[in-house]
Write an enzyme that holds these catalytic residues in place. Structure first.
Site, PDB file in Angstrom:
ATOM      1  N   HIS A  25       0.841  -1.196   0.000  1.00 32.01           N
ATOM      2  CA  HIS A  25       0.000   0.000   0.000  1.00 32.01           C
ATOM      3  C   HIS A  25       0.870   1.237   0.000  1.00 32.01           C
ATOM      4  CE1 HIS A  25      -0.068   1.506   4.290  1.00 32.01           C
ATOM      5  NE2 HIS A  25       0.267   0.277   4.578  1.00 32.01           N
TER       6      HIS A  25
ATOM      7  N   GLU B  37      -5.167   1.578   2.680  1.00 35.69           N
ATOM      8  CA  GLU B  37      -4.983   0.398   3.525  1.00 35.69           C
ATOM      9  C   GLU B  37      -5.169   0.766   4.980  1.00 35.69           C
ATOM     10  OE1 GLU B  37      -2.547  -2.384   6.093  1.00 35.69           O
ATOM     11  OE2 GLU B  37      -2.435  -0.228   5.853  1.00 35.69           O
ATOM     12  N   GLU B  38      -4.694   1.965   5.352  1.00 33.48           N
ATOM     13  CA  GLU B  38      -4.711   2.351   6.762  1.00 33.48           C
ATOM     14  C   GLU B  38      -6.130   2.452   7.323  1.00 33.48           C
ATOM     15  OE1 GLU B  38      -2.272   2.026   8.418  1.00 33.48           O
ATOM     16  OE2 GLU B  38      -0.432   2.679   7.441  1.00 33.48           O
TER      17      GLU B  38
ATOM     18  N   HIS C  62       2.939   4.741  12.979  1.00 34.74           N
ATOM     19  CA  HIS C  62       1.734   5.575  12.807  1.00 34.74           C
ATOM     20  C   HIS C  62       1.842   6.961  13.465  1.00 34.74           C
ATOM     21  CE1 HIS C  62      -1.273   2.140  11.614  1.00 34.74           C
ATOM     22  NE2 HIS C  62      -0.199   2.183  10.870  1.00 34.74           N
TER      23      HIS C  62
END
Ligand code: NAG
Ligand code: NAG
Ligand code: NAG
Ligand code: NAG
Length: 671
Positions: free
Chosen positions: A324, A371-372, A486
């Site tokens: 991704h 994707e996240e 993140h």
């Protein structure tokens, strides 16, 4: 080293010298498998400087899915593919994404003082938030929930601690997803959840999604077109019922240090990593927290980018490589170390193409978006292409965070184990002189068979391929954890200073990824070994037996695995014979199709109980997140009410039927 394949004489000489090199290697390292010519040429085009340059470019700006900067990143990947002369395209979807608009947190301490707790970890990037958290406000006593597992609430209850109406602090982990942790808390009446991550940068805040499952929540199981309404229970049910927010470890320490510590469960106290945490309290109170979160859910356009290298002999068989591209912030580790590797594979495959090579089967490079938020780009695409993937995809090889530190970590469906072992014997270890990856990897932890993990997790884009479409899959990364996950600090600087200063690990990942792809694309007979699968299934059965004791019969399972093992042995014999016989095009194709389709046998159209989108009965998310077994997810599910044993028995029968379907697909004949 680089080579240019533009001149055919040069190429010929080059390939000749490579084969001499390979011969030399064989004579001097008799136990190392000889790479094919294309593999040798691929290996010789390794470069840490190109991969570093791609990563540098990708991480100049943040690129959260659905934003203009995210589109720029997609266009960069697309133009890279085109500039190499590869066929490339962008496939767009419109999906429901979620962004923060405002949040605040203040604490009123027991001594009468009050403070605003900072929630941001940097400017210039999206403020920390939980995607799909509902907007809301809560004022309540702070309480520590540990990981928020069932046993944590039991420990609290044993100390007489009530959590209803409180603002809960949770440490992330304990095997729970963010969704599970927040949903558990909501189910116990906790008014809002603050989540922190231990062991990272103190000021960093871990963003993430709290949606359950994968894909656009408005199109569960299909791609685009019809959309459910936002208040449909199938949509609303995937978001937790209370607001939540990630906070820094520093913020959490400040709050936890101010809580009443008389009733902190002793098991938790012992589990704290550092001594100063022993002064953490559990509450509730005396600190009161005032928390507000406002976010919006909005339709956004996401972009999947593809490059296709058409197969010369079996163009309708696909080998898919995916990563991704969207990131919470700058995404140097997550996911663009993988994107840089994908772009470098494109460069290196394009060199092979220019030197006259074309793969036997079609290779598809996939750069996913969103994707996240919950594997949205890949899931929508798999749903849209389900039939063609189901009948034609040989395997999917995912790389998300290519490099987060030292050490190789691989997960795979078991028929690919042997291939991984062979390929890691051909790629240099990035962290030792003159060693191959295999040696370090195998030495690390009691043999390589213990090293390959399985794919029941739902944490990257392999999930739709394996768990929905039944496609044999691999997921790989270097390093197990990284402290800037993140957060706003997941930047190129972090990579250069800590993750991979010389980009040698990136080169290694790219080497393994590319070589596995070359084998899957070029081997006349697919490099699948189903005997590994049958050994693995046998182990699962034994583990289940130990867990369940005599109370539940595993006879149907044992018989199905026996049938599968017989089919795997027959296929193995056939593979060896066909290899010896030389070209027999149609027979080979027929055998390959059986090897490809056997994995689909593990799918069941009804899917897992309560999680119907997940169709794979061997690998998939557990119904009970605290269950100890990481296979047969339907069997490990938590069952409420009714006859528990009858339901487990039924699930064992379903798995047994799935294994027999796989055996039957591997045999290929009708009964
Ligand atoms: C997808 O969107 C991009 C960017 O707007 C555009 O260039 C591309 O043509 C679109 N693809 C398709 C198939 O419409
Ligand atoms: C009150 O308690 C908080 C939290 O423990 C602490 O940070 C603060 O310094 C205290 N203020 C006073 C005036 O004691
Ligand atoms: C909580 O914070 C909100 C927003 O800052 C404010 O409007 C509200 O009055 C506060 N409530 C309490 C009880 O302090
Ligand atoms: C690539 O590796 C070489 C040899 O270790 C090193 O000198 C060089 O700095 C590396 N390049 C990058 C961009 O890290």
């Amino acid at each position: 080293m680089a080579f240019s394949g533009k001149n055919p004489t040069c190429t010929l000489l080059f390939l000749l010298s490579l084969s001499l090199l390979a011969l030399h290697t064989l004579l001097h390292h008799p136990r190392r498998p000889l790479p094919s010519l294309s593999a040798a040429a691929f290996l010789s085009s390794a470069s840490n400087s190109t991969v570093a340059a791609y990563l540098r470019h990708l991480t100049l700006r943040p690129h959260l899915a659905g934003t203009p900067l995210s589109l720029s990143a997609a266009l960069f990947v697309h133009s890279h593919f085109l500039s190499l002369g590869l066929a490339a395209r962008i496939a767009n979807f419109s999906a429901l994404l979620s962004y923060p608009s405002h949040s605040s947190l203040s604490a009123h301490f027991g001594n009468g003082s009050a403070a605003e707790i900072p929630l941001s970890d940097a400017g210039g990037v999206v403020p920390p938030y939980h995607a799909y958290s509902p907007s809301g406000a809560a004022y309540g006593a702070a309480v520590f929930l540990n990981f928020g597992r069932e046993r944590d609430y039991a420990a609290l209850a044993a100390q007489g601690v009530g959590v209803r109406g409180c603002v809960g602090l949770l440490r992330r982990g304990g095997g729970l997803s963010r969704h599970e942790a927040v949903a558990n808390a909501a189910a116990r009446g906790v008014a809002a959840v603050l989540m922190f991550t231990e062991g990272g940068f103190k000021e960093g805040v871990e963003r993430g999604t709290v949606m359950e499952g994968v894909g656009d929540p408005l199109t569960p199981g299909w791609a685009g077109g019809e959309r459910l309404e936002a208040d449909d229970p199938r949509v609303a049910g995937r978001f937790p019922g209370v607001p939540s927010m990630p906070v820094s470890e520093a913020a959490a320490e400040r709050i936890l240090g101010s809580l009443d510590r008389a009733r902190l469960p002793s098991a938790w106290r012992e589990s704290f990593k550092s001594g100063d945490r022993r002064c953490w309290g559990v509450g509730p109170g005396p600190t009161m927290l005032n928390f507000t979160y406002k976010g919006e859910q909005t339709m956004a356009t996401i972009h999947n980018v593809f490059a296709v290298i058409r197969g010369s002999e079996e163009a309708d068989r696909y080998v898919l490589l995916g990563n991704h591209r969207d990131a919470w912030t700058y995404g140097a580790v997550d996911p663009n170390s993988g994107t840089a590797a994908l772009l470098d594979i494109a460069r290196r495959f394009a060199l092979l193409v220019r030197s006259g090579w074309s793969p036997r089967r079609t290779i598809v490079l996939c750069s996913w978006d969103a994707e996240e938020f919950g594997m949205i780009g890949s899931t929508e695409w798999v749903e849209q292409n389900l039939l063609n993937l189901g009948s034609k995809a040989v395997a999917y090889f995912n790389v998300d965070c290519a490099v987060q530190g030292p050490g190789l970590f691989v997960s795979a469906t078991p028929q690919l184990d042997d291939l991984l072992v062979e390929v890691t014997k051909q790629v240099k270890d990035p962290d030792s002189e003159n060693a191959y990856v295999y040696e370090r990897w195998a030495a690390a932890n009691g043999g390589v068979n213990q090293q390959i993990q399985r794919l029941s997790r739902v944490d990257s884009d392999f999930a739709p391929f394996l768990q929905h479409a039944g496609i044999a899959s691999i997921d790989m990364y270097f390093g197990i954890d990284f402290p800037v996950y993140h957060t706003a600090f997941d930047s190129y600087d972090w990579m250069v200073n800590f993750g991979d200063p010389l980009f040698h690990r990136h080169v290694t990942v790219t080497g393994i990824w590319g070589l596995v792809a070359l084998r899957l694309a070029d081997d006349p007979i697919l490099p699948f070994n189903y005997l590994s699968y049958s050994a693995e299934l046998q182990e699962y059965k034994n583990a289940l037996n130990a867990l369940m004791g005599e109370s539940i019969s595993l006879d149907p399972l044992a018989a199905a695995i026996e049938d599968f093992t017989a089919a795997a042995n027959e296929a193995d014999g056939e593979i060896k014979k066909l290899r010896a016989d030389g070209p027999a095009l149609l027979r080979r194709r027929a055998l390959n199709d059986r090897l490809m389709l056997a994995e689909r046998g593990f799918l069941d159209p009804e899917g897992l109980p309560g999680r119907e989108w997940f169709k794979h009965l061997v690998y998939g998310p557990r119904g009970d997140p605290e269950s100890e077994i990481e296979f047969f997810p339907g069997v490990s599910g938590k069952r409420k009410g009714g006859d528990e044993e009858a339901k487990i028995r039924h699930e064992i029968w379903r798995v047994s039927r799935a294994i027999r379907r796989a055996a039957s697909a591997l045999r290929g004949g009708l009964t």
